[in-house]
Design a protein around this motif. Structure first.
Motif, PDB file in Angstrom:
ATOM      1  N   PHE A   9       0.801  -1.211   0.000  1.00  0.00           N
ATOM      2  CA  PHE A   9       0.000   0.000   0.000  1.00  0.00           C
ATOM      3  C   PHE A   9       0.841   1.270   0.000  1.00  0.00           C
ATOM      4  O   PHE A   9       0.308   2.366   0.149  1.00  0.00           O
ATOM      5  CB  PHE A   9      -0.988  -0.011   1.162  1.00  0.00           C
ATOM      6  N   GLU A  10       2.129   1.154  -0.133  1.00  0.00           N
ATOM      7  CA  GLU A  10       3.026   2.291  -0.338  1.00  0.00           C
ATOM      8  C   GLU A  10       2.828   3.424   0.655  1.00  0.00           C
ATOM      9  O   GLU A  10       2.758   4.587   0.292  1.00  0.00           O
ATOM     10  CB  GLU A  10       2.908   2.796  -1.774  1.00  0.00           C
ATOM     11  N   GLY A  11       2.738   3.049   1.943  1.00  0.00           N
ATOM     12  CA  GLY A  11       2.626   4.047   3.006  1.00  0.00           C
ATOM     13  C   GLY A  11       1.210   4.248   3.513  1.00  0.00           C
ATOM     14  O   GLY A  11       0.993   5.018   4.441  1.00  0.00           O
ATOM     15  N   ARG A  12       0.221   3.546   2.928  1.00  0.00           N
ATOM     16  CA  ARG A  12      -1.180   3.722   3.318  1.00  0.00           C
ATOM     17  C   ARG A  12      -1.774   2.441   3.900  1.00  0.00           C
ATOM     18  O   ARG A  12      -2.984   2.251   3.912  1.00  0.00           O
ATOM     19  CB  ARG A  12      -1.995   4.168   2.109  1.00  0.00           C
ATOM     20  N   CYS A  13      -0.942   1.551   4.411  1.00  0.00           N
ATOM     21  CA  CYS A  13      -1.396   0.245   4.876  1.00  0.00           C
ATOM     22  C   CYS A  13      -2.383   0.361   6.043  1.00  0.00           C
ATOM     23  O   CYS A  13      -3.421  -0.309   6.039  1.00  0.00           O
ATOM     24  CB  CYS A  13      -0.211  -0.637   5.248  1.00  0.00           C
ATOM     25  N   ASP A  14      -2.075   1.164   7.047  1.00  0.00           N
ATOM     26  CA  ASP A  14      -2.994   1.315   8.185  1.00  0.00           C
ATOM     27  C   ASP A  14      -4.372   1.776   7.708  1.00  0.00           C
ATOM     28  O   ASP A  14      -5.405   1.258   8.140  1.00  0.00           O
ATOM     29  CB  ASP A  14      -2.446   2.311   9.213  1.00  0.00           C
ATOM     30  N   SER A  58       9.986   4.809   8.346  1.00  0.00           N
ATOM     31  CA  SER A  58       9.460   5.341   9.588  1.00  0.00           C
ATOM     32  C   SER A  58       9.077   4.180  10.503  1.00  0.00           C
ATOM     33  O   SER A  58       8.472   3.209  10.052  1.00  0.00           O
ATOM     34  CB  SER A  58       8.242   6.206   9.287  1.00  0.00           C
ATOM     35  N   PRO A  59       9.423   4.249  11.799  1.00  0.00           N
ATOM     36  CA  PRO A  59       9.141   3.146  12.720  1.00  0.00           C
ATOM     37  C   PRO A  59       7.658   2.807  12.838  1.00  0.00           C
ATOM     38  O   PRO A  59       7.301   1.674  13.137  1.00  0.00           O
ATOM     39  CB  PRO A  59       9.663   3.636  14.069  1.00  0.00           C
ATOM     40  N   ASP A  60       6.766   3.766  12.559  1.00  0.00           N
ATOM     41  CA  ASP A  60       5.334   3.499  12.692  1.00  0.00           C
ATOM     42  C   ASP A  60       4.715   2.866  11.450  1.00  0.00           C
ATOM     43  O   ASP A  60       3.547   2.479  11.462  1.00  0.00           O
ATOM     44  CB  ASP A  60       4.582   4.782  13.043  1.00  0.00           C
ATOM     45  N   MET A  75      -1.764 -10.789   2.728  1.00  0.00           N
ATOM     46  CA  MET A  75      -0.640 -10.150   3.402  1.00  0.00           C
ATOM     47  C   MET A  75      -0.492  -8.743   2.846  1.00  0.00           C
ATOM     48  O   MET A  75      -0.856  -8.482   1.699  1.00  0.00           O
ATOM     49  CB  MET A  75       0.627 -10.969   3.203  1.00  0.00           C
ATOM     50  N   ALA A  76       0.039  -7.837   3.662  1.00  0.00           N
ATOM     51  CA  ALA A  76       0.130  -6.440   3.249  1.00  0.00           C
ATOM     52  C   ALA A  76       1.274  -5.753   3.979  1.00  0.00           C
ATOM     53  O   ALA A  76       1.731  -6.215   5.024  1.00  0.00           O
ATOM     54  CB  ALA A  76      -1.185  -5.721   3.540  1.00  0.00           C
ATOM     55  N   SER A  77       1.704  -4.633   3.408  1.00  0.00           N
ATOM     56  CA  SER A  77       2.718  -3.806   4.060  1.00  0.00           C
ATOM     57  C   SER A  77       2.634  -2.392   3.493  1.00  0.00           C
ATOM     58  O   SER A  77       1.862  -2.125   2.573  1.00  0.00           O
ATOM     59  CB  SER A  77       4.124  -4.380   3.827  1.00  0.00           C
ATOM     60  N   ASP A  78       3.466  -1.516   4.039  1.00  0.00           N
ATOM     61  CA  ASP A  78       3.589  -0.174   3.497  1.00  0.00           C
ATOM     62  C   ASP A  78       4.541  -0.131   2.318  1.00  0.00           C
ATOM     63  O   ASP A  78       4.689   0.907   1.680  1.00  0.00           O
ATOM     64  CB  ASP A  78       4.048   0.808   4.585  1.00  0.00           C
ATOM     65  N   GLY A  79       5.195  -1.231   2.022  1.00  0.00           N
ATOM     66  CA  GLY A  79       6.075  -1.291   0.866  1.00  0.00           C
ATOM     67  C   GLY A  79       7.184  -0.272   0.932  1.00  0.00           C
ATOM     68  O   GLY A  79       7.831  -0.101   1.957  1.00  0.00           O
ATOM     69  N   ARG A  80       7.361   0.443  -0.156  1.00  0.00           N
ATOM     70  CA  ARG A  80       8.447   1.423  -0.248  1.00  0.00           C
ATOM     71  C   ARG A  80       8.008   2.828   0.142  1.00  0.00           C
ATOM     72  O   ARG A  80       8.746   3.781  -0.043  1.00  0.00           O
ATOM     73  CB  ARG A  80       9.024   1.417  -1.654  1.00  0.00           C
ATOM     74  N   CYS A  81       6.778   2.949   0.635  1.00  0.00           N
ATOM     75  CA  CYS A  81       6.268   4.231   1.145  1.00  0.00           C
ATOM     76  C   CYS A  81       6.266   5.340   0.101  1.00  0.00           C
ATOM     77  O   CYS A  81       6.464   6.506   0.425  1.00  0.00           O
ATOM     78  CB  CYS A  81       7.048   4.672   2.383  1.00  0.00           C
ATOM     79  N   SER A  82       6.021   4.990  -1.151  1.00  0.00           N
ATOM     80  CA  SER A  82       6.017   6.002  -2.210  1.00  0.00           C
ATOM     81  C   SER A  82       4.741   6.830  -2.221  1.00  0.00           C
ATOM     82  O   SER A  82       4.698   7.885  -2.849  1.00  0.00           O
ATOM     83  CB  SER A  82       6.176   5.328  -3.578  1.00  0.00           C
ATOM     84  N   GLY A  83       3.694   6.343  -1.538  1.00  0.00           N
ATOM     85  CA  GLY A  83       2.415   7.039  -1.539  1.00  0.00           C
ATOM     86  C   GLY A  83       1.588   6.755  -2.778  1.00  0.00           C
ATOM     87  O   GLY A  83       0.476   7.247  -2.908  1.00  0.00           O
ATOM     88  N   GLN A  84       2.116   5.955  -3.704  1.00  0.00           N
ATOM     89  CA  GLN A  84       1.432   5.675  -4.960  1.00  0.00           C
ATOM     90  C   GLN A  84       1.288   4.166  -5.187  1.00  0.00           C
ATOM     91  O   GLN A  84       1.985   3.580  -5.989  1.00  0.00           O
ATOM     92  CB  GLN A  84       2.218   6.287  -6.130  1.00  0.00           C
TER      93      GLN A  84
END
Length: 147
Positions: A9-14, A58-60, A75-84
């Protein structure tokens, strides 16, 4: 052998996990944040972590999560946190037990998303529809019983 979907989810997992809890009654059964990981040994300067622009995540942020939707685990993660987040070329198929359930799930997932095929009766089922949710995940919904 077991094949499972892993969604980044590139930073939008939560936000996505909360959305699927509300829309589908999903249950988060495992959640690890970067803060939960043991410290990594220092990497050589020329081998920086490219996944976060060379910086530590980011730790969170979500390092890994498992969410149960009905009988299925994703399964899911924030991935590379690209926001996209990009979920191209795949769809998750969701089989409802009744037309009312298909309508409820379809409408919940479509909130903030894009409907590609409204729910309609077809020759193979009484409810069929396709959409992309607000995170870009493609969903195909079908009622379990024939038309």
């Amino acid at each position: 052998m077991k094949v499972q979907s892993y969604l980044s989810f590139e930073g939008r997992c939560d936000e996505a996990l909360g959305f699927y809890k509300k829309a589908l009654g999903a249950e988060v059964i495992q959640l690890m944040r970067y803060a939960d990981a043991p410290p990594s040994p220092p990497a050589p300067p020329d081998n920086a972590d490219a996944s976060c622009g060379g910086a530590a995540p980011s730790p969170d942020k979500v390092m890994h999560a498992v969410v149960r939707v009905g009988e299925t685990e994703l399964m899911a993660s924030d991935g590379r946190c690209s926001g996209q987040p990009k979920f191209e070329g795949i769809m998750l198929a969701l089989t409802a037990g009744t037309d009312a359930e298909a309508v409820r799930w379809f409408n919940a997932l479509a909130e903030g998303g894009q409907v590609m095929q409204p729910l309609i009766p077809t020759f193979f089922t009484s409810s069929f529809g396709m959409l992309t949710d607000r995170f870009g995940v493609g969903w195909l919904l079908v009622a379990a019983h024939p038309a």
